[in-house]
Design a protein around this motif. Structure first.
Motif, PDB file in Angstrom:
ATOM      1  N   PHE A   1       4.460   2.331  -6.504  1.00 52.31           N
ATOM      2  CA  PHE A   1       3.126   1.973  -6.014  1.00 52.31           C
ATOM      3  C   PHE A   1       2.107   1.981  -7.150  1.00 52.31           C
ATOM      4  CE2 PHE A   1      -0.997   3.413  -4.319  1.00 52.31           C
ATOM      5  CZ  PHE A   1      -1.295   2.329  -3.513  1.00 52.31           C
ATOM      6  N   GLN A   2       2.154   2.990  -8.003  1.00 49.13           N
ATOM      7  CA  GLN A   2       1.222   3.060  -9.124  1.00 49.13           C
ATOM      8  C   GLN A   2       1.449   1.922 -10.113  1.00 49.13           C
ATOM      9  OE1 GLN A   2       1.741   7.109 -10.562  1.00 49.13           O
ATOM     10  NE2 GLN A   2      -0.352   7.568  -9.917  1.00 49.13           N
ATOM     11  N   ALA A   3       2.683   1.578 -10.335  1.00 55.53           N
ATOM     12  CA  ALA A   3       2.980   0.500 -11.279  1.00 55.53           C
ATOM     13  C   ALA A   3       2.509  -0.851 -10.744  1.00 55.53           C
ATOM     14  CB  ALA A   3       4.467   0.451 -11.569  1.00 55.53           C
ATOM     15  N   THR A   4       2.636  -1.062  -9.455  1.00 53.48           N
ATOM     16  CA  THR A   4       2.233  -2.354  -8.899  1.00 53.48           C
ATOM     17  C   THR A   4       0.726  -2.487  -8.753  1.00 53.48           C
ATOM     18  OG1 THR A   4       2.562  -1.537  -6.655  1.00 53.48           O
ATOM     19  CG2 THR A   4       4.395  -2.725  -7.679  1.00 53.48           C
ATOM     20  N   THR A   5       0.022  -1.377  -8.533  1.00 59.21           N
ATOM     21  CA  THR A   5      -1.423  -1.449  -8.335  1.00 59.21           C
ATOM     22  C   THR A   5      -2.220  -1.044  -9.568  1.00 59.21           C
ATOM     23  OG1 THR A   5      -1.471   0.808  -7.459  1.00 59.21           O
ATOM     24  CG2 THR A   5      -1.223  -1.000  -5.869  1.00 59.21           C
ATOM     25  N   SER A   6      -1.555  -0.593 -10.613  1.00 54.63           N
ATOM     26  CA  SER A   6      -2.205  -0.135 -11.853  1.00 54.63           C
ATOM     27  C   SER A   6      -3.153   1.038 -11.616  1.00 54.63           C
ATOM     28  CB  SER A   6      -2.953  -1.279 -12.537  1.00 54.63           C
ATOM     29  OG  SER A   6      -2.053  -2.291 -12.901  1.00 54.63           O
ATOM     30  N   ILE A   7      -2.896   1.830 -10.599  1.00 60.16           N
ATOM     31  CA  ILE A   7      -3.672   3.046 -10.354  1.00 60.16           C
ATOM     32  C   ILE A   7      -2.967   4.197 -11.070  1.00 60.16           C
ATOM     33  CG2 ILE A   7      -4.489   4.686  -8.622  1.00 60.16           C
ATOM     34  CD1 ILE A   7      -4.516   2.405  -6.610  1.00 60.16           C
ATOM     35  N   GLN A   8      -3.650   4.859 -11.967  1.00 62.90           N
ATOM     36  CA  GLN A   8      -3.042   5.954 -12.720  1.00 62.90           C
ATOM     37  C   GLN A   8      -3.741   7.275 -12.414  1.00 62.90           C
ATOM     38  OE1 GLN A   8      -0.257   5.612 -14.370  1.00 62.90           O
ATOM     39  NE2 GLN A   8      -0.272   3.436 -13.857  1.00 62.90           N
ATOM     40  N   GLU A   9      -3.806   7.618 -11.159  1.00 64.68           N
ATOM     41  CA  GLU A   9      -4.445   8.850 -10.729  1.00 64.68           C
ATOM     42  C   GLU A   9      -3.401   9.970 -10.674  1.00 64.68           C
ATOM     43  OE1 GLU A   9      -7.209  11.507  -9.616  1.00 64.68           O
ATOM     44  OE2 GLU A   9      -7.623   9.437 -10.168  1.00 64.68           O
ATOM     45  N   GLN A  10      -3.718  11.108 -11.304  1.00 66.76           N
ATOM     46  CA  GLN A  10      -2.764  12.221 -11.364  1.00 66.76           C
ATOM     47  C   GLN A  10      -2.519  12.857  -9.997  1.00 66.76           C
ATOM     48  OE1 GLN A  10      -0.869  12.704 -13.616  1.00 66.76           O
ATOM     49  NE2 GLN A  10      -1.774  12.414 -15.612  1.00 66.76           N
TER      50      GLN A  10
END
Length: 89
Positions: A38-47
């Motif tokens: 999910f993070q890779a597809t949306t470019s969200i890099q929230e810890q």
């Protein structure tokens, strides 16, 4: 008590540990993979996005399987204590 008995006890203990942690680690692995995709597809890099879902899934798995885990550890412990009493005879 022979070396074979000690080896068998160690094998049973390791198997018991693996049996207890496998569901928890498996659930954490699957959720971690889903969140990473999910993070890779949306470019969200929230810890916190990686930590929070794993935390809640692990708690849910422990809540669902906690009774079985406790029973399994209890039976193994009773078996070990029975072995100790049998060795004294």
């Amino acid at each position: 008590m022979t070396i074979g008995d000690v080896t068998e006890l160690l094998q049973e203990g390791i198997l018991q540990i693996l049996m207890l942690v496998a569901p928890v680690l498996g659930a954490a692995l699957i959720i971690g993979l889903v969140v990473a995709i999910f993070q890779a597809t949306t470019s969200i890099q929230e810890q916190t996005l990686t930590f929070a879902p794993k935390f809640f899934v692990i708690l849910a798995v422990i809540a669902l399987l906690g009774g079985w885990m406790f029973t399994s550890v209890g039976e193994y412990t009773v078996a070990l204590f029975n072995m100790i009493s049998d060795m004294g005879r």
